[in-house]
Design a protein around this motif. Structure first.
Motif, PDB file in Angstrom:
ATOM      1  N   ALA A   1     -11.803   6.222  20.524  1.00  0.00           N
ATOM      2  CA  ALA A   1     -12.198   7.543  20.542  1.00  0.00           C
ATOM      3  C   ALA A   1     -12.958   8.197  21.779  1.00  0.00           C
ATOM      4  N   LEU A   2     -13.874   7.238  22.170  1.00  0.00           N
ATOM      5  CA  LEU A   2     -14.765   7.427  23.322  1.00  0.00           C
ATOM      6  C   LEU A   2     -13.794   8.016  24.607  1.00  0.00           C
ATOM      7  N   GLY A   3     -12.910   7.040  24.889  1.00  0.00           N
ATOM      8  CA  GLY A   3     -11.871   7.234  25.741  1.00  0.00           C
ATOM      9  C   GLY A   3     -11.198   8.363  25.923  1.00  0.00           C
ATOM     10  N   THR A   4     -10.716   8.816  24.545  1.00  0.00           N
ATOM     11  CA  THR A   4      -9.986   9.957  24.319  1.00  0.00           C
ATOM     12  C   THR A   4     -10.940  11.223  24.856  1.00  0.00           C
ATOM     13  N   MET A   5     -12.064  11.149  24.276  1.00  0.00           N
ATOM     14  CA  MET A   5     -12.975  12.249  24.521  1.00  0.00           C
ATOM     15  C   MET A   5     -13.494  12.492  25.910  1.00  0.00           C
ATOM     16  N   ALA A   6     -13.565  11.203  26.656  1.00  0.00           N
ATOM     17  CA  ALA A   6     -13.906  11.364  27.976  1.00  0.00           C
ATOM     18  C   ALA A   6     -12.701  11.813  28.705  1.00  0.00           C
ATOM     19  N   VAL A   7     -11.599  11.636  28.487  1.00  0.00           N
ATOM     20  CA  VAL A   7     -10.626  12.061  29.394  1.00  0.00           C
ATOM     21  C   VAL A   7     -10.228  13.493  29.083  1.00  0.00           C
ATOM     22  N   MET A   8     -10.471  13.834  27.783  1.00  0.00           N
ATOM     23  CA  MET A   8     -10.290  15.502  27.512  1.00  0.00           C
ATOM     24  C   MET A   8     -11.335  16.436  28.345  1.00  0.00           C
ATOM     25  N   ALA A   9     -12.796  15.561  28.209  1.00  0.00           N
ATOM     26  CA  ALA A   9     -13.734  16.424  28.578  1.00  0.00           C
ATOM     27  C   ALA A   9     -13.609  16.456  30.237  1.00  0.00           C
ATOM     28  N   VAL A  10     -13.084  15.514  31.047  1.00  0.00           N
ATOM     29  CA  VAL A  10     -13.046  15.430  32.400  1.00  0.00           C
ATOM     30  C   VAL A  10     -11.885  16.680  32.562  1.00  0.00           C
ATOM     31  N   LEU A  11     -10.797  16.453  31.756  1.00  0.00           N
ATOM     32  CA  LEU A  11      -9.703  17.470  32.139  1.00  0.00           C
ATOM     33  C   LEU A  11      -9.936  18.750  31.869  1.00  0.00           C
ATOM     34  N   GLU A  12     -10.561  19.236  30.967  1.00  0.00           N
ATOM     35  CA  GLU A  12     -10.924  20.667  30.519  1.00  0.00           C
ATOM     36  C   GLU A  12     -12.053  21.216  31.507  1.00  0.00           C
ATOM     37  N   THR A  13     -12.969  20.379  31.930  1.00  0.00           N
ATOM     38  CA  THR A  13     -14.064  20.520  33.047  1.00  0.00           C
ATOM     39  C   THR A  13     -13.357  21.069  34.310  1.00  0.00           C
ATOM     40  N   PHE A  60     -37.065  -4.965   5.434  1.00  0.00           N
ATOM     41  CA  PHE A  60     -36.804  -3.874   6.001  1.00  0.00           C
ATOM     42  C   PHE A  60     -36.428  -3.998   7.486  1.00  0.00           C
ATOM     43  N   LEU A  61     -37.044  -5.012   8.198  1.00  0.00           N
ATOM     44  CA  LEU A  61     -36.605  -5.221   9.287  1.00  0.00           C
ATOM     45  C   LEU A  61     -35.625  -6.137   9.729  1.00  0.00           C
ATOM     46  N   SER A  62     -35.264  -6.909   8.747  1.00  0.00           N
ATOM     47  CA  SER A  62     -34.347  -7.778   9.006  1.00  0.00           C
ATOM     48  C   SER A  62     -32.911  -7.276   8.513  1.00  0.00           C
ATOM     49  N   ALA A  63     -32.892  -5.985   7.697  1.00  0.00           N
ATOM     50  CA  ALA A  63     -31.667  -5.623   7.304  1.00  0.00           C
ATOM     51  C   ALA A  63     -30.565  -5.471   8.538  1.00  0.00           C
ATOM     52  N   PRO A  64     -29.567  -5.650   8.221  1.00  0.00           N
ATOM     53  CA  PRO A  64     -28.525  -5.499   9.588  1.00  0.00           C
ATOM     54  C   PRO A  64     -28.258  -3.915   9.759  1.00  0.00           C
ATOM     55  N   GLY A  65     -28.209  -3.812  11.085  1.00  0.00           N
ATOM     56  CA  GLY A  65     -27.749  -2.430  11.612  1.00  0.00           C
ATOM     57  C   GLY A  65     -26.219  -2.262  11.559  1.00  0.00           C
ATOM     58  N   PRO A  66     -25.821  -0.875  11.906  1.00  0.00           N
ATOM     59  CA  PRO A  66     -24.440  -0.754  11.700  1.00  0.00           C
ATOM     60  C   PRO A  66     -23.538  -1.610  12.800  1.00  0.00           C
ATOM     61  N   SER A  67     -22.298  -1.828  12.314  1.00  0.00           N
ATOM     62  CA  SER A  67     -21.522  -2.738  13.132  1.00  0.00           C
ATOM     63  C   SER A  67     -20.774  -1.975  14.026  1.00  0.00           C
ATOM     64  N   PRO A  68     -20.628  -2.454  15.154  1.00  0.00           N
ATOM     65  CA  PRO A  68     -20.012  -1.661  16.393  1.00  0.00           C
ATOM     66  C   PRO A  68     -18.641  -1.367  15.789  1.00  0.00           C
ATOM     67  N   GLY A  69     -17.994  -0.150  16.344  1.00  0.00           N
ATOM     68  CA  GLY A  69     -16.779   0.359  15.882  1.00  0.00           C
ATOM     69  C   GLY A  69     -15.467  -0.307  16.650  1.00  0.00           C
ATOM     70  N   GLY A  70     -15.652  -1.244  17.431  1.00  0.00           N
ATOM     71  CA  GLY A  70     -14.560  -1.952  18.071  1.00  0.00           C
ATOM     72  C   GLY A  70     -13.512  -1.089  18.923  1.00  0.00           C
ATOM     73  N   PRO A  91      -7.219   9.053  12.083  1.00  0.00           N
ATOM     74  CA  PRO A  91      -6.949  10.303  12.770  1.00  0.00           C
ATOM     75  C   PRO A  91      -7.037  10.036  14.460  1.00  0.00           C
ATOM     76  N   VAL A  92      -8.000   8.966  14.556  1.00  0.00           N
ATOM     77  CA  VAL A  92      -8.243   8.837  16.083  1.00  0.00           C
ATOM     78  C   VAL A  92      -7.163   8.543  17.014  1.00  0.00           C
ATOM     79  N   TRP A  93      -5.990   8.033  16.366  1.00  0.00           N
ATOM     80  CA  TRP A  93      -4.860   7.578  17.099  1.00  0.00           C
ATOM     81  C   TRP A  93      -3.927   8.785  17.427  1.00  0.00           C
ATOM     82  N   VAL A  94      -4.077   9.709  16.531  1.00  0.00           N
ATOM     83  CA  VAL A  94      -3.359  10.951  16.534  1.00  0.00           C
ATOM     84  C   VAL A  94      -4.086  11.789  17.599  1.00  0.00           C
ATOM     85  N   TRP A  95      -5.379  11.953  17.944  1.00  0.00           N
ATOM     86  CA  TRP A  95      -5.871  12.465  18.878  1.00  0.00           C
ATOM     87  C   TRP A  95      -5.572  11.636  20.333  1.00  0.00           C
ATOM     88  N   ALA A  96      -5.665  10.301  20.210  1.00  0.00           N
ATOM     89  CA  ALA A  96      -5.210   9.649  21.501  1.00  0.00           C
ATOM     90  C   ALA A  96      -3.785  10.042  22.074  1.00  0.00           C
TER      91      ALA A  96
END
Length: 833
Positions: free
Chosen positions: A264-276, A248-258, A429-434
C-alpha cells in the motif's frame, strides 16, 4: 568550479529570472507535500496513545475501579483492552456490591481509595459530564488541570472552558440548588469537553446506561504494588471493572501491517511521485524551450550532453528542494494547528494529544517531493542536448519520436489489466490499486502517441480549435505530461466512485430486519414476573396512549431460555433470524395492515413467515438453542405473507404452536409503532427498574452514500482544473509567435481566448476520457473485494452516473470556461530582416 556547482548556479539564476514559472513549479511540487505532511501530523497529534492518555484516565493512581450495577457480572481480557457483561448466570448468582473497605481488602495491604464517580449532570444550559471526586487529592493529579481560580471544596465545583463560566459564577443543576464555581479546569486530551467536577454533585446519574468509560460509581486506588491480572480477575468476580496502570501500559500495540502495508505504501509513493512529476512537467518543458539558446551556447563552447542534462536536472533539484522544505514546514505547522481546531470542532468526542510529528513518514514524504521535482525535469533533461546548431540558427530542434515507447507502454497496460483481473479475486483491495498503478505507468508511456493520433483530425476543426490542437500536438511533451496528470487523477476518482457506490448499493440491498421501520421494541432479559410487571407498568406510564403489543419468551420446563432461529439467504448472504412469538396485535404491527389470510393462519396455529425462501413444502425448520438446555430442531407448518417493509423478513409464531412443541411462554417483550424523540429518557427510566432491559428503535436503512465521494470530486476539481490551467497558461505564454501572427492578420482578441480555452478542453477532455476507461476497469475490480462476502456471494457493481458525468464532462467544461479568462494580450514578435 565543479560541473554540479556550476549547474546549480545556473539553475538558481534561471529560477530567479523566471520567478513566475518557478513559483508555479514550487506550488505544484509542494502542494501534495504540504497536504500529506499536514495530514500525517494531524493524525499523529490527534492519536492519543496509552501513555499520553494515562494521566487523564488514572491521574497518579495505580488503578480505577468502577462498580457495576447489582446483578451484573464483568469479564475483562487480560490485556484490559475489552470487557463484556454477563456470562449466562442468573442475576441471583452475581456478587453483591462491595464497599470501600471490601475493595481495599481485595487490593491488598497499603491500598488507599478515594471516591471517583462519573455520569451526567443536567444543567439549565444542557447536559454536561460530571466527575465526582476531590480534585485536591494527589491521586487525581493530571486528570484535570487547573487553569484559573482554585480547586473546589465540598459544596463547590470546577468547570471546563466549554461551559463558558468563570470563578464566582453559579452552576444550576436541574432540580437542585446552584453550585458556585471556584475554578476552571481543562482536560488534557479533550479541549471541547463540557464537564463539571467536584467532591459533591447532586443528581449524578451514574446508573443510566452503565459503562466504565462513560458512567459509574467507583474509586481511584493508590496501591503499594501494581494491580496484576490475578487481582483484576478477582475484582471482576466482585462486580468491579478495573483499569490498572500496569495493564494499561503492558497492553500490546497495533501489529505491523506486513506485506499488505508495504504494498500500500509503495503504491501510494509511486502514484504521488508520478502525479506530481506530471503536473510540474509542462513547466519544465516550457522552461527548456526558453533556455534552448543558452544551452546551445554552452554546447558550442564545449559543454557535453551530460553537462546540459545536469543543468536541467539541477533546476528540478533546486525547485523541488525549495518547495519540499517550505511545504514540509508549512505542513507540520498546519497539522499541529489543525489538530486543535478539529478536536474542538468535533465537540465532546474530539481528542488531541501533545504536539507530535511523525518524522519518519514526514521525511519520507519530503524525499518523495524532492524526487518528484527531479522526475519532472527528467524528460526535458533528456531533450536538452537536441540540435544545438539548429537552435543557434533560429530553427526549432528536430525531435525524434521513440517508436518503442508506445509499444512498451501498451505492454505495461496489458500487464496491468491482467494483474487487475487476478487482483480482483483477492480479498484485499490494495492489490487492485497496485495493479492499477502498473496500468497507469503504461498509460503515461502511451499518451504521447495518443496525443499525436487525436491531433490528426485537427484540420477539420474551426480555426481556434485547429490552432490549439495543432499547438498541443506540436509541443507533445508538454501536452502529454498535462494529459497524463489529468488521466491519473480522473482514473483514481472514477475507480473510487464506482467502488464506493457499489459498496453503498450492496449494503443497501443486503440490509434486512425482522421489524418494520419505526417499530419500538422493549426486551426484558432474565428476570422474575414481578420485575417484568413493574417494567411493563413503567413502559405504559412513559408511553401514554401508545398501544403495546406483547411478545413472548420460550422456556423449557427447567426455566432455560430458548431462541427459535432459522437461516435464510438474503441477497446472497446467509442471514440468521430469530422468530418472534406473539398474537394478532403483533402480526398487525409486523405487516403494517390487517391481512385476513395471515391472521387466519396464525389463529389456526401456523407460523407466518416473511422470508419466502425459508418455507419449503409448507414447513419452516427452526433450531431451538439455549445456553443451558439441549438444542432441538423443530419443523412447524407455515404460510408466507407480505411484510410492512421492503427489506423486512422474519417470522411470527403463535403461542399455541410453541407450547405444543413443549415450551412454556412468558411475556418478556413489548412492541409499539412509535418513534422516540431525540434524547428520550425512556431507556434511562426503564433501566432504573432493572438494568436487564434493552430498548431498540428500528430506524430502517439509514446509511447514506459516502460523502467522501464529493470530497474526492473537490480534490479532482483542484488538480484537474489547476493542472490544466497551469499547462494552458504556459502554452499561452509559449505561443507568442502564433499570437503575433494572428494579431497581424487582424484576428480579434476573443479568438486567442478561444484558442487557449480549446487547448484546455483538449487536454482535460482527452485526459478525462482515458482516465474514465482506466478508472472504470479499476472500479469494477474494486467492487469484488468491497462487496463480496464469501465464495458464494456475487459481487455488486453499480455505477454512479451523475458523479461520473460531473467528473468526465463537467470538469473539462469547467477547465475550458476558466481558461477563457486567461490573459492573452497581443504579443510583439521580434522579426529578423
Amino acid at each position: 568550479m565543479s560541473a554540479a556547482r556550476a549547474a546549480l548556479r545556473l539553475a538558481r539564476r534561471d529560477a530567479w529570472r523566471s520567478r513566475g514559472r518557478s513559483v508555479l513549479v514550487m506550488v505544484l511540487i509542494g502542494l501534495p507535500v504540504l497536504v500529506f505532511t499536514g495530514l500525517l501530523t494531524l493524525v499523529q497529534t490527534m492519536d492519543v496513545t496509552r501513555g499520553e492518555g494515562l494521566a487523564a484516565a488514572l491521574g497518579a493512581a495505580g488503578a480505577r475501579l468502577v462498580q457495576a450495577p447489582a446483578g451484573t457480572t464483568i469479564q475483562q481480557r487480560p490485556d484490559g483492552t475489552s470487557w463484556s457483561t454477563g456470562d449466562g448466570r442468573p442475576a441471583a448468582e452475581a456478587a453483591p456490591e462491595l464497599g470501600a473497605a471490601g475493595v481495599a481488602a481485595l487490593l491488598g495491604p497499603g491500598a488507599r481509595l478515594i471516591p471517583y464517580s462519573t455520569g451526567t449532570l443536567r444543567l439549565s444550559t444542557g447536559q454536561a459530564e460530571a466527575v465526582e471526586t476531590d480534585l485536591r487529592d494527589p491521586l487525581t493529579r493530571g486528570m484535570l488541570t487547573l487553569r484559573e481560580g482554585r480547586l473546589p471544596a465540598p459544596g463547590e465545583v470546577a468547570v471546563t472552558p466549554a461551559l463558558g463560566l468563570r470563578p464566582g459564577d453559579l452552576v444550576r443543576p436541574s432540580g437542585a440548588a446552584p453550585l458556585r464555581v471556584t475554578g476552571v479546569v481543562e482536560h488534557p486530551n479533550r479541549p471541547a469537553l463540557r464537564a463539571v467536577a467536584g467532591p459533591e454533585l447532586p443528581q449524578l446519574q451514574a446508573e443510566d446506561f452503565w459503562s466504565p468509560g462513560l458512567s459509574g460509581r467507583g474509586w481511584l486506588a493508590g496501591t503499594a504494588t501494581p494491580v496484576t491480572w490475578t487481582q483484576v480477575a478477582a475484582l471482576n468476580r466482585a462486580g468491579l471493572h478495573v483499569t490498572s496502570r500496569a495493564m494499561f501500559l503492558s497492553a500490546p500495540g497495533p501489529s505491523p501491517g506486513g506485506v499488505r502495508q508495504a504494498v500500500a505504501l509503495g503504491t501510494m509513493a509511486v502514484m504521488a511521485v508520478l502525479e506530481t512529476a506530471l503536473l510540474a512537467g509542462p513547466a519544465f518543458a516550457v522552461g527548456l524551450r526558453r533556455r534552448r539558446e543558452e544551452l546551445a551556447l554552452i554546447a558550442a563552447q564545449g559543454g557535453s550532453a551530460g553537462h546540459l542534462r545536469t543543468i536541467v536536472l539541477a533546476g528540478g533539484l533546486l525547485l523541488g528542494g525549495a518547495a519540499t522544505l517550505v511545504a514540509t514546514a508549512l505542513g507540520v505547522a498546519a497539522g499541529l494547528l489543525g489538530a486543535q481546531v478539529v478536536a474542538r470542532w468535533a465537540g465532546q468526542s474530539g481528542q488531541v494529544g501533545p504536539p507530535d510529528v511523525p518524522w519518519p513518514p514526514v521525511l519520507g514524504v519530503a524525499a518523495l517531493g524532492l524526487l518528484a521535482g527531479i522526475a519532472a525535469a527528467l524528460v526535458p533533461a533528456v531533450q536538452a542536448a537536441a540540435g544545438p546548431a539548429a537552435v543557434l540558427a533560429g530553427r526549432p530542434p528536430a525531435t525524434r519520436e521513440r517508436a518503442g515507447w508506445p509499444l512498451a507502454g501498451a505492454a505495461l497496460v496489458l500487464a496491468g489489466l491482467a494483474a487487475t483481473v487476478a487482483a480482483r479475486r483477492q480479498p484485499d483491495p490494495v492489490w487492485v490499486w497496485a495493479a492499477a498503478a502498473l496500468t497507469m505507468i503504461g498509460l503515461v508511456a502511451v499518451i504521447p502517441w495518443l496525443v499525436g493520433v487525436t491531433g490528426r483530425p485537427a484540420g477539420r476543426l474551426r480555426l481556434p480549435l485547429r490552432v490549439s490542437v495543432r499547438d498541443a500536438v506540436r509541443h507533445r511533451s508538454r501536452t502529454a505530461s498535462a494529459v497524463a496528470a489529468v488521466t491519473a487523477v480522473t482514473a483514481a476518482v472514477v475507480a473510487v466512485g464506482i467502488g464506493a457506490w457499489s459498496d453503498h448499493v450492496d449494503r443497501r440491498d443486503a440490509y434486512t430486519s425482522a421489524r418494520p421501520a419505526g417499530l419500538l421494541a422493549i426486551w426484558g432479559g432474565t428476570m422474575d414476573d414481578a420485575t417484568w410487571s413493574r417494567l411493563r407498568a413503567e413502559a405504559a406510564r412513559r408511553l401514554p396512549g401508545v398501544p403495546l403489543a406483547a411478545g413472548y419468551q420460550p422456556r423449557d420446563a427447567q426455566g432455560h431460555r430458548y431462541a427459535l432461529r432459522y437461516t435464510v439467504r438474503w441477497n446472497g448472504t446467509r442471514t440468521r433470524r430469530t422468530a418472534a412469538v406473539g398474537g394478532q396485535d403483533l402480526l398487525a404491527l409486523l405487516q403494517g395492515r390487517h391481512d385476513a389470510r395471515a391472521a387466519a393462519a396464525l389463529a389456526s396455529g401456523k407460523a407466518v413467515v416473511f422470508d419466502p425462501a425459508a418455507v419449503r413444502g409448507g414447513m419452516l425448520r427452526l433450531r431451538a438453542g439455549s445456553t443451558g438446555g439441549p438444542p432441538r430442531t423443530l419443523d412447524v407448518p407455515a404460510v408466507v405473507a407480505a411484510p410492512a417493509g421492503e427489506h423486512q423478513g422474519g417470522a411470527l409464531l403463535p403461542r399455541a404452536l410453541v407450547e405444543r412443541a413443549g415450551f412454556v411462554t412468558a411475556e418478556r417483550q413489548l412492541y409499539a409503532m412509535h418513534r422516540l424523540p431525540a434524547g428520550s429518557a425512556l431507556p434511562r427510566d426503564l433501566a432504573r427498574v432493572t438494568p436487564r432491559v434493552t430498548v431498540a428503535q428500528e430506524e430502517g436503512y439509514r446509511n447514506l452514500p459516502d460523502p467522501g465521494l464529493w470530497a474526492w470530486l473537490a480534490g479532482c476539481l483542484v488538480l484537474v482544473v489547476g493542472g490544466t490551467l497551469a499547462a494552458t497558461r504556459l502554452a499561452a505564454a509559449d505561443m507568442a509567435p502564433e499570437r503575433a501572427t494572428m494579431t497581424a492578420v487582424g484576428a480579434p482578441a476573443g479568438v486567442m481566448r478561444l484558442v487557449v480555452a480549446g487547448q484546455a478542453l483538449y487536454i482535460s477532455g482527452l485526459g478525462a476520457l482515458v482516465g474514465l476507461a482506466a478508472g472504470a476497469v479499476t472500479g469494477v475490480a474494486l467492487s469484488r473485494p468491497m462487496t463480496s462476502h464469501g465464495s458464494g456471494d456475487p459481487a455488486t457493481v453499480a455505477v454512479p452516473w451523475p458523479f461520473l458525468l460531473a467528473v468526465v464532462v463537467g470538469l473539462p467544461v469547467l477547465a475550458a470556461a476558466a481558461a477563457l479568462v486567461t490573459r492573452t494580450g497581443p504579443a510583439l514578435a521580434r522579426r529578423t530582416p
